[in-house]
Design an enzyme around this catalytic site. Structure first.
Site, PDB file in Angstrom:
ATOM      1  N   TRP A  20       0.764  -1.141   0.010  1.00  0.00           N
ATOM      2  CA  TRP A  20      -0.004  -0.002  -0.094  1.00  0.00           C
ATOM      3  C   TRP A  20       0.933   1.261   0.144  1.00  0.00           C
ATOM      4  O   TRP A  20       0.439   2.435  -0.582  1.00  0.00           O
ATOM      5  CB  TRP A  20      -1.136  -0.100   0.995  1.00  0.00           C
ATOM      6  CG  TRP A  20      -2.105  -1.122   0.796  1.00  0.00           C
ATOM      7  CD1 TRP A  20      -2.135  -2.235   1.446  1.00  0.00           C
ATOM      8  CD2 TRP A  20      -3.219  -1.173  -0.223  1.00  0.00           C
ATOM      9  NE1 TRP A  20      -3.147  -3.152   0.782  1.00  0.00           N
ATOM     10  CE2 TRP A  20      -3.515  -2.373  -0.098  1.00  0.00           C
ATOM     11  CE3 TRP A  20      -3.639  -0.232  -1.211  1.00  0.00           C
ATOM     12  CZ2 TRP A  20      -4.635  -2.765  -0.869  1.00  0.00           C
ATOM     13  CZ3 TRP A  20      -4.613  -0.770  -1.814  1.00  0.00           C
ATOM     14  CH2 TRP A  20      -4.966  -1.647  -1.774  1.00  0.00           C
ATOM     15  N   ASP A  68      -1.891   6.949   6.287  1.00  0.00           N
ATOM     16  CA  ASP A  68      -2.964   6.239   5.685  1.00  0.00           C
ATOM     17  C   ASP A  68      -3.296   4.977   6.839  1.00  0.00           C
ATOM     18  O   ASP A  68      -2.528   4.140   7.171  1.00  0.00           O
ATOM     19  CB  ASP A  68      -2.508   5.281   4.574  1.00  0.00           C
ATOM     20  CG  ASP A  68      -3.551   4.380   3.888  1.00  0.00           C
ATOM     21  OD1 ASP A  68      -4.460   4.195   4.478  1.00  0.00           O
ATOM     22  OD2 ASP A  68      -3.118   3.887   3.076  1.00  0.00           O
ATOM     23  N   LYS A  84     -13.065  -1.391   6.297  1.00  0.00           N
ATOM     24  CA  LYS A  84     -12.244  -2.519   7.270  1.00  0.00           C
ATOM     25  C   LYS A  84     -12.760  -2.514   8.481  1.00  0.00           C
ATOM     26  O   LYS A  84     -13.398  -3.411   9.140  1.00  0.00           O
ATOM     27  CB  LYS A  84     -10.902  -2.202   7.023  1.00  0.00           C
ATOM     28  CG  LYS A  84     -10.078  -2.238   5.627  1.00  0.00           C
ATOM     29  CD  LYS A  84     -10.389  -3.539   4.992  1.00  0.00           C
ATOM     30  CE  LYS A  84      -9.791  -3.563   3.661  1.00  0.00           C
ATOM     31  NZ  LYS A  84     -10.107  -4.574   2.680  1.00  0.00           N
TER      32      LYS A  84
END
Lengths: 347, 347
Positions: free
Chosen positions: A90, A160, A184
């Site tokens: 990511w 993030d 999530k």
């Protein structure tokens, strides 16, 4: 996964929300009903994370991927360089988008050791003229998680937190910007939560599309365009559920206990293994491998037959057990049991 | 509004979709379950609109507002000018974003007559070097709707069909790009449908963020990032419902009948009025005014007491009856009845 209690409430509310005669699915985002939903969600989020008053909370669309572009477009300003720390898949994706608008200095990376750790802060090589520093607090694919917050004060710190926001207490004030997609730990896909310090709003590059300018959303209280109303509603329910369950301390305790149990099993297994450096292991995502080749698909099948789904990480990056907020110790125990049984069969 | 049958199905599916043991709210977008949902939605959309094979269907986020930027970023190419037709509030918003990236030529506008009509095609002044022509097929706020498709062949024709896609048959092939947010006629907020001709994909300006490049989404079959899974699922249910109800011809017939009945009432009323030129009146959104000042708020209250909500158009642009696909003739009749009663009281 969503907590069972949240799913039950959604089902109960579905045809008629709080006696207003309308489904949440049908509400206009400008009505008082949705207005009360989004205000309560923001209030609960502020309460849970102790968000200081000089931070705005935004409910946006586009997921983490749109943030990968919005961050550099909004924060580069007159500088042309930003520091990124790479801890896996990511981080790399975030850097790809940032490179479109400026120079990316990889301040630290664990690539050479297969993303098996968080690079220690003392090894970070921050650049002199960076506009901001970006890190991913939990890398889903690598299964590494920051247990500390980088001590960056000279420039804005951006995180993030897509996969571990609201799983433990954090110090928001150490960051200029935190973003997280909701699917999530805070509900369902379609919602991105942004927490942004007032002073970094309003610096977007001239090429920034209006919809990608944080200022546009701050000025319109997330209502510049129609937000993903249903996802905001579900996030509100999850936030209320977290509070009821004991808040972030309770979530953190659960994640520690669940992941510890799974790591204990993996470390004692002759068939399964996790190779992440112990101190940097994620409480949320536990990637694992089978020591004997060719057994992966068999295990996936075996697990599915035992009601355990979604163990295949995205994009063929291997196997992974994800324990988001809605996961229970019972679920983890069922996984461990199935792994143990599979190990005995294939020993 | 959503059709009652669709809401019932959502409720029924909520805890366990088709016996898979998971809620749609919990599905990973990369699993076979969601894969079958998004494929079926695309197939039904292609079927209903007779979408030719050289067009891609995209399920995106960000609403019409993000398209306002994506269209010029993707279609301006080496030209620096585009033709826009202004038929009201939404055309103007689209132009504001386009002006950030190129020269906007207002090829035609009904602003001088208060957006009460569609400018006749013979009055359009198209520019020589336009990269594309943009129009809004139905302006919600003005209550005007195109009953014809502009005959543009030399350059790509782009249509914002956010409020009347799937309310009648259209010739997709006359357009290079059609976009529509889903929350009006195709479900709930969080989903934008884009139908794009293959040849205009891949022309994005270098400053275009990846997430705003149609090519990125075409190459990844709308799965570059996590789509708004629940909104795609609801859109799929609405598409199946439209087919079951008789397709776009049936939708068109309903919209014509419902709107005709309402216009007939308004034209015969001494208190209420609609000032749009008859041939350009929208079948979907009917704005109306009260001839006597000061009665608007009273009417809103009166209507609400009679179970009629959402009559206040967004953004203080006046009163409006919106008859999207889920509206029924019964609903329209209840509105007309309430208006008639209110008129008698305040005559």
């Amino acid at each position: 996964m969503l907590p069972g209690a949240v799913l039950d409430t959604i089902k109960e509310d579905l045809l008629d929300w709080h006696g207003c005669g309308m489904s949440v699915l049908e509400m206009t985002h400008r009505g008082i009903e949705f207005g009360s939903i989004i205000k309560q969600a923001e209030a609960d989020l502020r309460d849970l994370l102790h968000i200081p008053a000089n931070y705005h909370v935004l409910f946006l669309q586009g997921g983490g991927h749109l943030q990968f572009a919005m961050v550099p477009l909004n924060l580069l300003g007159t500088r042309h360089c930003a520091d990124y720390v790479s801890t896996g898949y990511w981080s790399e994706r975030a850097m790809t988008d940032a490179r479109q608008y400026g120079l990316v200095n990889v301040a630290a990376s664990s690539e050479s050791t297969g993303y098996d750790r968080i690079p220690p802060f003392e090894e970070w090589r921050l650049s002199q003229d960076a506009a901001f520093v970006h890190y991913v607090s939990n890398d889903t694919a690598a299964g590494v998680e920051f247990s500390w917050i980088p001590d960056i004060v000279a420039v804005p710190l951006v995180a993030d937190m897509s996969t571990n926001l609201l799983t433990k207490r954090i110090v928001v004030a150490k960051h200029a910007l935190i973003y997280a997609c909701a699917q999530k730990n805070v509900g369902v896909a379609g919602l991105t939560i942004v927490i942004i310090r007032d002073e970094v709003v309003g610096r977007a590059l001239p090429i920034t599309p209006r919809m990608l300018d944080y200022k546009c959303h701050v000025d319109n209280a997330s209502m510049f365009n129609t937000p993903c109303t249903f996802a905001v509603y579900v996030a509100g329910l999850v936030l209320a559920w977290i509070k009821k369950e004991g808040g972030l301390e309770a979530m953190d305790k659960r994640h520690r206990e669940m992941s510890a149990k799974l790591y204990r099993f993996l470390d004692g297994s002759s068939l399964f293994e996790n190779r992440v450096v112990r101190d940097d292991r994620s409480r949320i995502n536990v990637p694992f491998k089978l020591r004997r080749p060719g057994l992966e698909d068999k295990f996936i099948e075996y697990a599915k037959a035992n009601g355990l789904v979604n163990l295949r990480g995205n994009l063929a990056l291997g196997l992974r057990a994800s324990m988001y907020n809605a996961m229970t110790m019972q679920g983890v125990e069922r996984l461990i049991e199935a792994m143990g049984e599979f190990e005995r069969i294939h020993a």
